[in-house]
Each structure stands twice: as structure tokens, then as C-alpha cells.
Design a protein around this motif. Structure first.
Motif, PDB file in Angstrom:
ATOM      1  N   ALA A   1     -23.026  37.512 -12.916  1.00 51.58           N
ATOM      2  CA  ALA A   1     -22.134  36.789 -12.008  1.00 51.58           C
ATOM      3  C   ALA A   1     -22.615  35.357 -11.829  1.00 51.58           C
ATOM      4  O   ALA A   1     -23.808  35.077 -11.783  1.00 51.58           O
ATOM      5  CB  ALA A   1     -22.089  37.494 -10.653  1.00 51.58           C
ATOM      6  N   ILE A   2     -21.660  34.412 -11.735  1.00 50.20           N
ATOM      7  CA  ILE A   2     -21.989  33.000 -11.561  1.00 50.20           C
ATOM      8  C   ILE A   2     -22.578  32.787 -10.171  1.00 50.20           C
ATOM      9  O   ILE A   2     -22.104  33.351  -9.189  1.00 50.20           O
ATOM     10  CB  ILE A   2     -20.730  32.134 -11.757  1.00 50.20           C
ATOM     11  N   ARG A   3     -23.607  31.966 -10.088  1.00 47.52           N
ATOM     12  CA  ARG A   3     -24.270  31.756  -8.809  1.00 47.52           C
ATOM     13  C   ARG A   3     -23.413  30.920  -7.856  1.00 47.52           C
ATOM     14  O   ARG A   3     -23.526  31.027  -6.661  1.00 47.52           O
ATOM     15  CB  ARG A   3     -25.614  31.060  -9.029  1.00 47.52           C
ATOM     16  N   MET A   4     -22.528  30.047  -8.401  1.00 49.47           N
ATOM     17  CA  MET A   4     -21.632  29.236  -7.578  1.00 49.47           C
ATOM     18  C   MET A   4     -20.220  29.804  -7.703  1.00 49.47           C
ATOM     19  O   MET A   4     -19.684  29.925  -8.807  1.00 49.47           O
ATOM     20  CB  MET A   4     -21.660  27.776  -8.031  1.00 49.47           C
ATOM     21  N   VAL A   5     -19.599  30.195  -6.597  1.00 48.31           N
ATOM     22  CA  VAL A   5     -18.265  30.784  -6.618  1.00 48.31           C
ATOM     23  C   VAL A   5     -17.284  29.855  -5.895  1.00 48.31           C
ATOM     24  O   VAL A   5     -17.670  29.038  -5.047  1.00 48.31           O
ATOM     25  CB  VAL A   5     -18.261  32.175  -5.956  1.00 48.31           C
ATOM     26  N   GLU A   6     -16.014  29.984  -6.227  1.00 43.48           N
ATOM     27  CA  GLU A   6     -14.968  29.142  -5.650  1.00 43.48           C
ATOM     28  C   GLU A   6     -14.436  29.768  -4.362  1.00 43.48           C
ATOM     29  O   GLU A   6     -14.158  30.965  -4.299  1.00 43.48           O
ATOM     30  CB  GLU A   6     -13.837  28.965  -6.653  1.00 43.48           C
ATOM     31  N   ARG A   7     -14.301  28.945  -3.329  1.00 43.73           N
ATOM     32  CA  ARG A   7     -13.767  29.391  -2.047  1.00 43.73           C
ATOM     33  C   ARG A   7     -12.668  28.425  -1.586  1.00 43.73           C
ATOM     34  O   ARG A   7     -12.604  27.272  -2.022  1.00 43.73           O
ATOM     35  CB  ARG A   7     -14.880  29.449  -0.996  1.00 43.73           C
ATOM     36  N   THR A   8     -11.806  28.893  -0.672  1.00 40.69           N
ATOM     37  CA  THR A   8     -10.708  28.086  -0.140  1.00 40.69           C
ATOM     38  C   THR A   8     -10.899  27.890   1.353  1.00 40.69           C
ATOM     39  O   THR A   8     -11.145  28.858   2.082  1.00 40.69           O
ATOM     40  CB  THR A   8      -9.351  28.760  -0.402  1.00 40.69           C
ATOM     41  N   ASP A   9     -10.814  26.638   1.778  1.00 43.76           N
ATOM     42  CA  ASP A   9     -10.920  26.338   3.212  1.00 43.76           C
ATOM     43  C   ASP A   9      -9.630  26.779   3.915  1.00 43.76           C
ATOM     44  O   ASP A   9      -8.528  26.392   3.521  1.00 43.76           O
ATOM     45  CB  ASP A   9     -11.147  24.835   3.400  1.00 43.76           C
ATOM     46  N   LYS A  10      -9.750  27.600   4.970  1.00 47.66           N
ATOM     47  CA  LYS A  10      -8.570  28.144   5.657  1.00 47.66           C
ATOM     48  C   LYS A  10      -7.768  27.057   6.381  1.00 47.66           C
ATOM     49  O   LYS A  10      -6.548  27.154   6.497  1.00 47.66           O
ATOM     50  CB  LYS A  10      -9.003  29.218   6.648  1.00 47.66           C
ATOM     51  N   LYS A  11      -8.420  26.015   6.874  1.00 43.32           N
ATOM     52  CA  LYS A  11      -7.729  24.972   7.635  1.00 43.32           C
ATOM     53  C   LYS A  11      -7.018  23.989   6.723  1.00 43.32           C
ATOM     54  O   LYS A  11      -5.830  23.693   6.899  1.00 43.32           O
ATOM     55  CB  LYS A  11      -8.714  24.245   8.531  1.00 43.32           C
ATOM     56  N   THR A  12      -7.755  23.449   5.767  1.00 46.11           N
ATOM     57  CA  THR A  12      -7.181  22.399   4.910  1.00 46.11           C
ATOM     58  C   THR A  12      -6.595  22.942   3.618  1.00 46.11           C
ATOM     59  O   THR A  12      -5.764  22.288   2.977  1.00 46.11           O
ATOM     60  CB  THR A  12      -8.251  21.356   4.582  1.00 46.11           C
ATOM     61  N   GLY A  13      -7.061  24.106   3.175  1.00 47.96           N
ATOM     62  CA  GLY A  13      -6.585  24.658   1.910  1.00 47.96           C
ATOM     63  C   GLY A  13      -7.278  24.081   0.701  1.00 47.96           C
ATOM     64  O   GLY A  13      -6.874  24.385  -0.428  1.00 47.96           O
ATOM     65  N   ASN A  14      -8.272  23.228   0.897  1.00 47.39           N
ATOM     66  CA  ASN A  14      -9.001  22.642  -0.226  1.00 47.39           C
ATOM     67  C   ASN A  14      -9.939  23.686  -0.857  1.00 47.39           C
ATOM     68  O   ASN A  14     -10.438  24.590  -0.190  1.00 47.39           O
ATOM     69  CB  ASN A  14      -9.813  21.438   0.233  1.00 47.39           C
ATOM     70  N   LYS A  15     -10.161  23.488  -2.159  1.00 51.72           N
ATOM     71  CA  LYS A  15     -11.077  24.360  -2.892  1.00 51.72           C
ATOM     72  C   LYS A  15     -12.465  23.750  -2.886  1.00 51.72           C
ATOM     73  O   LYS A  15     -12.631  22.534  -2.977  1.00 51.72           O
ATOM     74  CB  LYS A  15     -10.594  24.540  -4.335  1.00 51.72           C
ATOM     75  N   TYR A  16     -13.445  24.593  -2.805  1.00 49.94           N
ATOM     76  CA  TYR A  16     -14.825  24.114  -2.860  1.00 49.94           C
ATOM     77  C   TYR A  16     -15.698  25.222  -3.452  1.00 49.94           C
ATOM     78  O   TYR A  16     -15.285  26.381  -3.551  1.00 49.94           O
ATOM     79  CB  TYR A  16     -15.335  23.716  -1.476  1.00 49.94           C
ATOM     80  N   LEU A  17     -16.880  24.821  -3.877  1.00 48.69           N
ATOM     81  CA  LEU A  17     -17.840  25.756  -4.463  1.00 48.69           C
ATOM     82  C   LEU A  17     -18.851  26.179  -3.406  1.00 48.69           C
ATOM     83  O   LEU A  17     -19.323  25.357  -2.613  1.00 48.69           O
ATOM     84  CB  LEU A  17     -18.569  25.122  -5.643  1.00 48.69           C
ATOM     85  N   MET A  18     -19.196  27.430  -3.420  1.00 46.59           N
ATOM     86  CA  MET A  18     -20.167  27.961  -2.468  1.00 46.59           C
ATOM     87  C   MET A  18     -21.262  28.693  -3.233  1.00 46.59           C
ATOM     88  O   MET A  18     -20.972  29.462  -4.163  1.00 46.59           O
ATOM     89  CB  MET A  18     -19.463  28.922  -1.507  1.00 46.59           C
ATOM     90  N   LYS A  19     -22.467  28.415  -2.841  1.00 48.02           N
ATOM     91  CA  LYS A  19     -23.612  29.049  -3.496  1.00 48.02           C
ATOM     92  C   LYS A  19     -23.813  30.452  -2.928  1.00 48.02           C
ATOM     93  O   LYS A  19     -23.817  30.652  -1.717  1.00 48.02           O
ATOM     94  CB  LYS A  19     -24.874  28.209  -3.278  1.00 48.02           C
ATOM     95  N   LEU A  20     -23.997  31.415  -3.817  1.00 47.09           N
ATOM     96  CA  LEU A  20     -24.210  32.784  -3.371  1.00 47.09           C
ATOM     97  C   LEU A  20     -25.562  32.919  -2.692  1.00 47.09           C
ATOM     98  O   LEU A  20     -26.520  32.208  -3.013  1.00 47.09           O
ATOM     99  CB  LEU A  20     -24.146  33.737  -4.565  1.00 47.09           C
ATOM    100  N   ASN A  21     -25.643  33.822  -1.768  1.00 46.16           N
ATOM    101  CA  ASN A  21     -26.889  34.080  -1.056  1.00 46.16           C
ATOM    102  C   ASN A  21     -27.890  34.706  -2.026  1.00 46.16           C
ATOM    103  O   ASN A  21     -27.654  35.792  -2.562  1.00 46.16           O
ATOM    104  CB  ASN A  21     -26.629  35.028   0.116  1.00 46.16           C
TER     105      ASN A  21
END
Length: 246
Positions: free
Chosen positions: A49-69
Motif C-alpha cells: 500500500a502507498i504510504r501517502m493516500v488521497e483524501r477529500t476535505d469535507k468543507k472545501t472539497g479540495n483533494k490533498y495527500l495524507m500520510k498514513l500512520n
């Protein structure tokens, strides 16, 4: 894939001094072994699995990358279990099971013993109960082979006689080194190594092999052979080992 807002990606700020490493050498080797196993396809699918996954901000709807724990998705431990791997030494042609030789080192030096077999660690298992030499291991460098031989094919060596049976002093050495370091810092008397004591279980195992070797020596047809095995090897003033034939 939509454009990712790079400003939302959290970057770790390194505040390390010059010359210091972020990770230890052990950790770096572990990560390198993990990547090598990934390339060779030795890691199961869920570990890829990729260590950085794509997430969506609920307020703005922008996409961003999040580092897995890393605690939740750790790098698998690829270090093998610490099992002793011994290298079987290639013995000389004169060293075959049943060869009678002379010990050149240790408490039983100058005694004649019978070479029974090679232990898993590469040392020689020798024994001669007629001279008080119990089953023990010795390096082939300190074993002077002679031309005398016995047939040891009928001797049954106990299964317990492995490398750890003869050499298992790690815990004792650690305790001794700890006490020695403590005495050097705080002062006082230096610790003394305790003499090795044989337990009744080990004495019974040694007796099984020693009795077989003693019966084999006494069954030799030559009556002088028993005296030969009991005699110590000595050099006189005009004896030259390099001219002798053993």
C-alpha cells in the motif's frame, strides 16, 4: 486524478545537527531490505500500500495527500530469526572418524583421544575415558592426527551433543563482564569466574558415550594398545617433532 493542493500536504521539518542521521543504521538497512523485497515480489499485496493516500476535505472539497500512520501500517520486520548458522570446516584428509590423535591445547593436552565425529559448529568431538578425558570439542588446529584408527561406526552419539551442549556460556559471560565493569568503576575486589560444574543430567549423557569408547579401546586385539592410549605424549631432549612419523 484531480489537482492536489500541495499546501495542504504536511511536511516534516528536520531540526537535526550537522553530521547526525535522522534514522539509525539499523533502521536504514531494514528499509533497504524492505524495498529490495518489494522489487523481487516477496512482499504480500497488502504490504504494498502507498504510504501517502488521497483524501477529500469535507468543507472545501479540495483533494490533498495524507500520510498514513506508521504505527498502523508499519514496515514489516524482515530480519531473520537469530538462529546460529555454523560453517562446516573442511577437515584434513588425515582427520576421519575413528582417528586417534593427540591434544595440543587445553587441560587435557598431551593425551591421546579418539575422534568420533564433527559437531554442527565444525569442531571435533573427541573422547578417551581411560585418561579421564570426557567427551569434549576441540578445534582441528590443536589435534595432531596419528596413523592409528578405530572403527567407530557402531558408536551411537547422543542427540543432545550439539554445539550448545558444550558451549553455552553467554549468560555467565554477561554476568561476569557486568560485575567486572562494576568493580572497575566503583573499586573493590575483582570477580572470579566460577568453575564449570557438570549437572547429573550431563554426567549421564557423557557416560553413555564414554562407556562405548572405553569398550571399543579395550576390545582392540593388540594388548599394548590400552597402555598406548593411557600414555601421555612427551618429547625428550633429542626428539624433533618435524622428523617424527605419527
Amino acid at each position: 486524478m484531480p489537482k492536489i493542493d500541495e499546501s495542504l500536504i504536511k511536511k516534516e521539518e528536520l531540526t537535526l545537527k550537522a553530521g547526525t542521521l535522522k534514522y539509525s543504521k539499523k533502521e536504514m538497512f531494514r528499509i533497504a531490505a524492505f524495498r529490495k523485497a518489494l522489487r523481487q515480489g516477496q512482499i504480500p499485496g497488502e504490504a504494498k500500500a502507498i504510504r501517502m493516500v488521497e483524501r477529500t476535505d469535507k468543507k472545501t472539497g479540495n483533494k490533498y495527500l495524507m500520510k498514513l500512520n506508521p504505527k498502523k501500517y508499519p514496515i514489516p520486520n524482515l530480519t531473520p530469526a537469530k538462529t546460529p548458522k555454523y560453517r562446516q570446516l573442511k577437515l584434513r584428509k588425515s582427520l576421519t572418524p575413528g582417528t586417534i590423535g593427540i591434544l595440543l591445547r587445553g587441560n587435557h593436552r598431551a593425551k591421546r583421544v579418539v575422534f568420533i565425529r564433527q559437531v554442527d559448529c565444525g569442531l571435533l568431538l573427541v573422547c578417551n575415558p581411560l585418561t579421564g578425558c570426557p567427551p569434549r570439542t576441540i578445534d582441528h588446529k590443536y589435534f595432531l592426527a596419528t596413523k592409528m584408527k578405530l572403527d567407530v561406526s557402531g558408536i551411537k552419539v547422543p542427540e543432545e551433543m550439539t554445539h550448545t551442549y558444550f558451549h553455552n556460556k553467554k549468560a555467565e559471560n554477561r554476568a561476569f563482564q557486568k560485575a567486572l565493569k562494576k568493580s572497575s568503576i566503583l573499586g573493590g575486589d575483582k570477580p572470579v569466574r566460577k568453575a564449570k560444574e557438570l549437572t547429573p543430567e550431563k554426567m549421564a549423557i557423557n557416560k553413555k558415550l564414554a562407556d562405548q569408547v572405553a569398550d571399543l579401546i579395550k576390545a582392540h586385539p593388540d594388548p599394548i594398545f590400552v597402555r598406548y592410549m593411557k600414555a601421555l605424549f612427551k618429547l625428550g631432549p633429542r626428539d624433533y617433532p618435524h622428523r617424527m612419523q605419527f
